[in-house]
Design a protein around this motif. Structure first.
Motif, PDB file in Angstrom:
ATOM      1  N   SER A 469       0.832  -1.211   0.000  1.00 32.02           N
ATOM      2  CA  SER A 469       0.000   0.000   0.000  1.00 32.02           C
ATOM      3  C   SER A 469       0.863   1.256   0.000  1.00 32.02           C
ATOM      4  O   SER A 469       0.516   2.256  -0.644  1.00 32.02           O
ATOM      5  CB  SER A 469      -0.943  -0.006   1.205  1.00 32.02           C
ATOM      6  OG  SER A 469      -0.198   0.013   2.403  1.00 32.02           O
ATOM      7  N   LEU A 470       2.023   1.226   0.702  1.00 32.16           N
ATOM      8  CA  LEU A 470       2.921   2.381   0.690  1.00 32.16           C
ATOM      9  C   LEU A 470       3.515   2.590  -0.712  1.00 32.16           C
ATOM     10  O   LEU A 470       3.674   3.725  -1.181  1.00 32.16           O
ATOM     11  CB  LEU A 470       4.039   2.190   1.712  1.00 32.16           C
ATOM     12  CG  LEU A 470       3.636   2.297   3.183  1.00 32.16           C
ATOM     13  CD1 LEU A 470       4.831   2.014   4.080  1.00 32.16           C
ATOM     14  CD2 LEU A 470       3.087   3.682   3.481  1.00 32.16           C
ATOM     15  N   TYR A 471       3.840   1.496  -1.353  1.00 32.30           N
ATOM     16  CA  TYR A 471       4.396   1.604  -2.712  1.00 32.30           C
ATOM     17  C   TYR A 471       3.374   2.242  -3.652  1.00 32.30           C
ATOM     18  O   TYR A 471       3.705   3.091  -4.476  1.00 32.30           O
ATOM     19  CB  TYR A 471       4.820   0.231  -3.225  1.00 32.30           C
ATOM     20  CG  TYR A 471       5.432   0.288  -4.609  1.00 32.30           C
ATOM     21  CD1 TYR A 471       6.767   0.672  -4.782  1.00 32.30           C
ATOM     22  CD2 TYR A 471       4.672  -0.013  -5.735  1.00 32.30           C
ATOM     23  CE1 TYR A 471       7.325   0.747  -6.048  1.00 32.30           C
ATOM     24  CE2 TYR A 471       5.227   0.057  -7.012  1.00 32.30           C
ATOM     25  CZ  TYR A 471       6.564   0.449  -7.169  1.00 32.30           C
ATOM     26  OH  TYR A 471       7.102   0.530  -8.419  1.00 32.30           O
ATOM     27  N   GLN A 472       2.109   1.813  -3.509  1.00 34.79           N
ATOM     28  CA  GLN A 472       1.080   2.394  -4.366  1.00 34.79           C
ATOM     29  C   GLN A 472       0.900   3.884  -4.080  1.00 34.79           C
ATOM     30  O   GLN A 472       0.563   4.672  -4.971  1.00 34.79           O
ATOM     31  CB  GLN A 472      -0.248   1.655  -4.179  1.00 34.79           C
ATOM     32  CG  GLN A 472      -0.222   0.211  -4.664  1.00 34.79           C
ATOM     33  CD  GLN A 472      -1.569  -0.467  -4.509  1.00 34.79           C
ATOM     34  OE1 GLN A 472      -2.591   0.118  -4.853  1.00 34.79           O
ATOM     35  NE2 GLN A 472      -1.541  -1.709  -4.020  1.00 34.79           N
ATOM     36  N   ALA A 478       4.027   2.617 -14.215  1.00 33.80           N
ATOM     37  CA  ALA A 478       4.031   1.155 -14.197  1.00 33.80           C
ATOM     38  C   ALA A 478       5.396   0.594 -14.556  1.00 33.80           C
ATOM     39  O   ALA A 478       5.802  -0.452 -14.053  1.00 33.80           O
ATOM     40  CB  ALA A 478       2.956   0.616 -15.143  1.00 33.80           C
ATOM     41  N   ASP A 479       6.145   1.288 -15.441  1.00 34.18           N
ATOM     42  CA  ASP A 479       7.441   0.773 -15.879  1.00 34.18           C
ATOM     43  C   ASP A 479       8.605   1.351 -15.101  1.00 34.18           C
ATOM     44  O   ASP A 479       9.759   1.215 -15.494  1.00 34.18           O
ATOM     45  CB  ASP A 479       7.642   1.067 -17.365  1.00 34.18           C
ATOM     46  CG  ASP A 479       7.547   2.568 -17.647  1.00 34.18           C
ATOM     47  OD1 ASP A 479       7.110   3.301 -16.716  1.00 34.18           O
ATOM     48  OD2 ASP A 479       7.886   2.996 -18.759  1.00 34.18           O
ATOM     49  N   PHE A 480       8.317   2.020 -13.983  1.00 38.24           N
ATOM     50  CA  PHE A 480       9.382   2.647 -13.200  1.00 38.24           C
ATOM     51  C   PHE A 480      10.173   1.577 -12.459  1.00 38.24           C
ATOM     52  O   PHE A 480       9.604   0.693 -11.823  1.00 38.24           O
ATOM     53  CB  PHE A 480       8.797   3.650 -12.195  1.00 38.24           C
ATOM     54  CG  PHE A 480       9.841   4.363 -11.390  1.00 38.24           C
ATOM     55  CD1 PHE A 480      10.497   5.483 -11.920  1.00 38.24           C
ATOM     56  CD2 PHE A 480      10.198   3.930 -10.125  1.00 38.24           C
ATOM     57  CE1 PHE A 480      11.459   6.155 -11.179  1.00 38.24           C
ATOM     58  CE2 PHE A 480      11.162   4.598  -9.401  1.00 38.24           C
ATOM     59  CZ  PHE A 480      11.790   5.707  -9.922  1.00 38.24           C
TER      60      PHE A 480
END
Length: 683
Positions: A469-472, A478-480
């Motif tokens: 959830s923190l990453y989101q 998307a390609d990072f």
């Protein structure tokens, strides 16, 4: 044979031993027997042996009277004891004992351990609802050694005393009962302002005279050091006679050759007696202003002295009577006996003792030492204890005979083989039980290890959900790929919106409110207002103040009352172009507008059991109160971008990063140059 309710009243006087036995027939007091044993000499007479004469008198008394199954009451002279009367304040009856104990320490001029004392609420007191309102307490005491001296002659003859009383109080008991001074009416209330007339009881002894003043409800007494012996000594002094001749002449004054001469010689003693009585009565009147003395009643064998009553009546201007009968005492065999009638004036104290022992006297105190009563109780129980022990021993002996007979059936020699076989079986059983316990211990250990290995599954899943959830919330493309950023990236710093997390730390709180202090909450509110202001989400209220315009779920700051974790996130970003210095879009503000705002208002998609992606708000995931702890703009850390510089023709160096330090619950924001940041949150 005396019955169980019979009582002997006993007085060991200076000239004779007086005794009276009474019993109750219903409410009537019956005189059953009496004894009067005169000593060969007066105990205080020169060359007399008091101990021997008392011993002989007691021996005579026990030989010709039956004392079995009778209570024994003994009186002692008034000058041997202390009688004090005081009025306690209105108090609960259960607290009277404490007040009396305090008063005893004040009134008794000896250590209480050295005296035997007792007390009683006197008749006529006003008792209402468990409270003593208008009452008088009588406090009576004797020195311990004086008590044991009084008991010693009787103990030598195995006479056990059940009641020990001062002679003046015995006389008071006699007078109130026999003269019916106390009104037996439950409706009667004693009025201290208008008390009944008092009577003076003048009990003349051999060496002293007890003066008792009573109206039945209140009593006052004083012992005067003047008695019949003083008349005898006056005759020996004036007429030059021996003590024995003077005593004989005093008793037979009317038969002397010159009676006038004898009375003339005794006149100084008559005058001294009148003076002492007047002084005592005057002192009593000074203490009792409302009291009125009506008459005088004389007791004791010394009142037989011719002309004594008339002399006192004339000089005191009062009616003086001599005790000549007991109006409430029945038993003609005793009351009509010549010897009893001849000495009736001397039987007042022993009659009062009988009345008290039979429960008919107003005073029920006793000066028998408690240790004497305990010793007597133990001695009375000894025969029963011996009988019980003997019966027990006989029971043991009988049981032993039966046990010996049965012993032959269970002798070890007969059961040795079976016992050994049983012991072998028991040993094998214990071995199996020990092995079972060992295996159970191993099983328990393995189960515990399994629980420890598998028990944290939910917690690990929760941490994966938190990280996901923190990453989101970082909102990266998307390609990072943070590990594979192309060299010579042409994106300028002002367009670099990626956030980089370098460290996540956590701490568990049993009560999260210990972390959410006023300082932390104030920091959170400050960041919230700054964030909403930069995002244009503040609206002005009617009072002119700004208020948040974000959804209610995102502005919730209610106090958390459960346990939880505090998560601290450290990271950095490069969104620090100087062009944003005035727009509030860099450094800390950048973090507030992106990551912090998403944590407050955004959501994340997480898989459930069947793998389906379900969207949850960060509030639903338990993330709340994010804020930026602090940040550092670091000019020394710059990242060059040659490709971008080549394309744009710029010749300057790269921009620094912004690092913010804090805990997740507050997130760091952007700044110029390479800047470190950190945020925190609670959940």
């Amino acid at each position: 044979m005396a019955n169980k309710t019979s009582v002997w009243g006993l007085e060991i006087g200076q000239s004779a031993l007086k005794a009276l036995r009474c019993s109750l027939d219903g409410d009537q007091v019956i005189a059953e027997a009496f004894d009067y044993i005169e000593y060969p000499k007066i105990l205080s007479q020169p060359e007399s042996d008091p101990e021997a004469m008392v011993r002989e008198a007691l021996e005579t008394f026990t030989n010709r009277n039956d004392l079995k199954k009778c209570k024994i009451a003994l009186s002692v002279p008034g000058q041997n004891g202390l009688a004090k009367f005081f009025k306690p304040p209105p108090v609960e009856l259960k607290k009277v004992a404490d007040i009396v104990k305090y008063e005893a320490k004040q009134q008794i001029p000896f250590d209480l351990a050295d005296v035997i004392w007792d007390y009683q609420l006197m008749a006529g007191g006003d008792i209402s609802d468990g409270f003593a309102l208008e009452s008088e307490v009588g406090l009576f005491a004797m020195k311990r050694d004086a008590v044991y001296r009084a008991l010693k002659p009787l103990q030598a003859h195995d006479i056990e005393i059940d009641l020990l009383q001062l002679a003046p109080l015995s006389i008071y008991n006699m007078a109130t009962y026999d003269r019916q001074m106390i009104i037996d009416d439950s409706e009667f209330r004693y009025d201290s302002e208008h008390p009944p007339k008092s009577t003076v009881l003048l009990a003349m002894g051999t060496d002293a005279t007890d003066l008792i003043v009573t109206n039945g409800y209140r009593v006052w007494q004083r012992s005067m050091p003047l008695g019949g012996n003083h008349f005898t000594r006056q005759l020996t002094k004036d007429l030059k006679l021996t003590f024995a001749k003077a005593e004989h002449l005093k008793r037979n004054a009317m038969e002397a050759d010159d009676p006038k001469l004898i009375f003339q010689a005794m006149r100084p003693v008559f005058n001294d007696l009148v003076t002492e009585v007047q002084r005592s009565m005057g002192f009593f009147r000074s203490l009792n202003k409302k009291a009125e003395i009506g008459s005088i009643l004389m007791l004791g064998n010394s009142v037989k002295l011719p002309g004594l009553a008339q002399y006192l009546s004339k000089n005191l201007a009062m009616d003086v009577d001599v005790l000549s009968s007991f109006t409430q005492l029945s038993g003609d065999e005793v009351t009509s006996a010549p010897a009893f009638r001849d000495h009736i004036a001397a039987f007042g104290p022993v009659y009062g003792l009988c009345l008290q022992a039979l429960g008919k006297g107003p005073v029920q105190t006793s000066l028998i030492p408690q240790e004497v009563l305990k010793e007597r109780l133990i001695r009375s129980k000894k025969p029963w204890a011996i009988a019980a022990a003997a019966a027990l021993l006989m029971g043991f002996a009988g049981n032993l005979l039966f046990a010996a007979n049965r012993w032959s059936y269970v002798h070890p020699d007969k059961w040795d083989t079976a016992v050994k076989a049983a012991e072998t079986t028991a040993s094998a059983s214990r071995s199996e039980q020990d092995e079972d316990k060992r295996l159970l211990g191993q099983l328990t250990l393995l189960q515990k290890i399994g629980d420890d290995v598998s028990g944290s599954t939910d917690r690990r899943v929760l941490w994966m959900e938190l990280v996901d959830s923190l990453y989101q919330a970082l909102n990266r493309p998307a390609d990072f790929d943070v590990k594979n950023i192309p060299a010579g990236d042409v994106v300028p710093y002002k367009d670099r919106t990626d956030l980089h997390i370098t460290q996540i730390e956590s701490k568990y709180y049993e009560d999260i409110n210990t972390y959410l202090t006023e300082t932390v909450l104030a920091k959170y509110e400050s960041d919230k207002k700054s964030r909403l202001g930069r995002l244009g989400l503040l609206v002005e209220t009617t009072e002119g103040e700004e208020a948040a315009a974000e959804p209610a779920a995102a502005t919730e700051t209610a106090e958390i009352t459960t346990s939880g974790w505090v998560i601290q996130i450290k990271g950095y970003h490069f969104h620090n172009d100087f062009a944003y210095a005035e727009t509030g879009d860099e450094r800390k503000d950048f973090v507030l507008k992106t990551l912090i705002h998403r944590l407050e208002t955004g959501s994340a998609k997480l898989p459930i059991l069947d793998g389906t992606q379900v969207e949850f708000t960060y509030k639903e995931l338990g993330i709340s109160h994010p804020f930026v702890s602090h940040g550092v703009y670091d000019d020394s850390n710059k990242e060059a971008n040659p490709e971008y510089l080549r394309k744009t023709g710029n010749t300057g160096g790269g921009m620094g990063g912004y690092e913010n330090m804090g805990s997740m619950g507050s997130m760091g924001g952007p700044a110029r140059s390479w800047r470190r940041w950190s945020g925190s949150r609670t959940g």
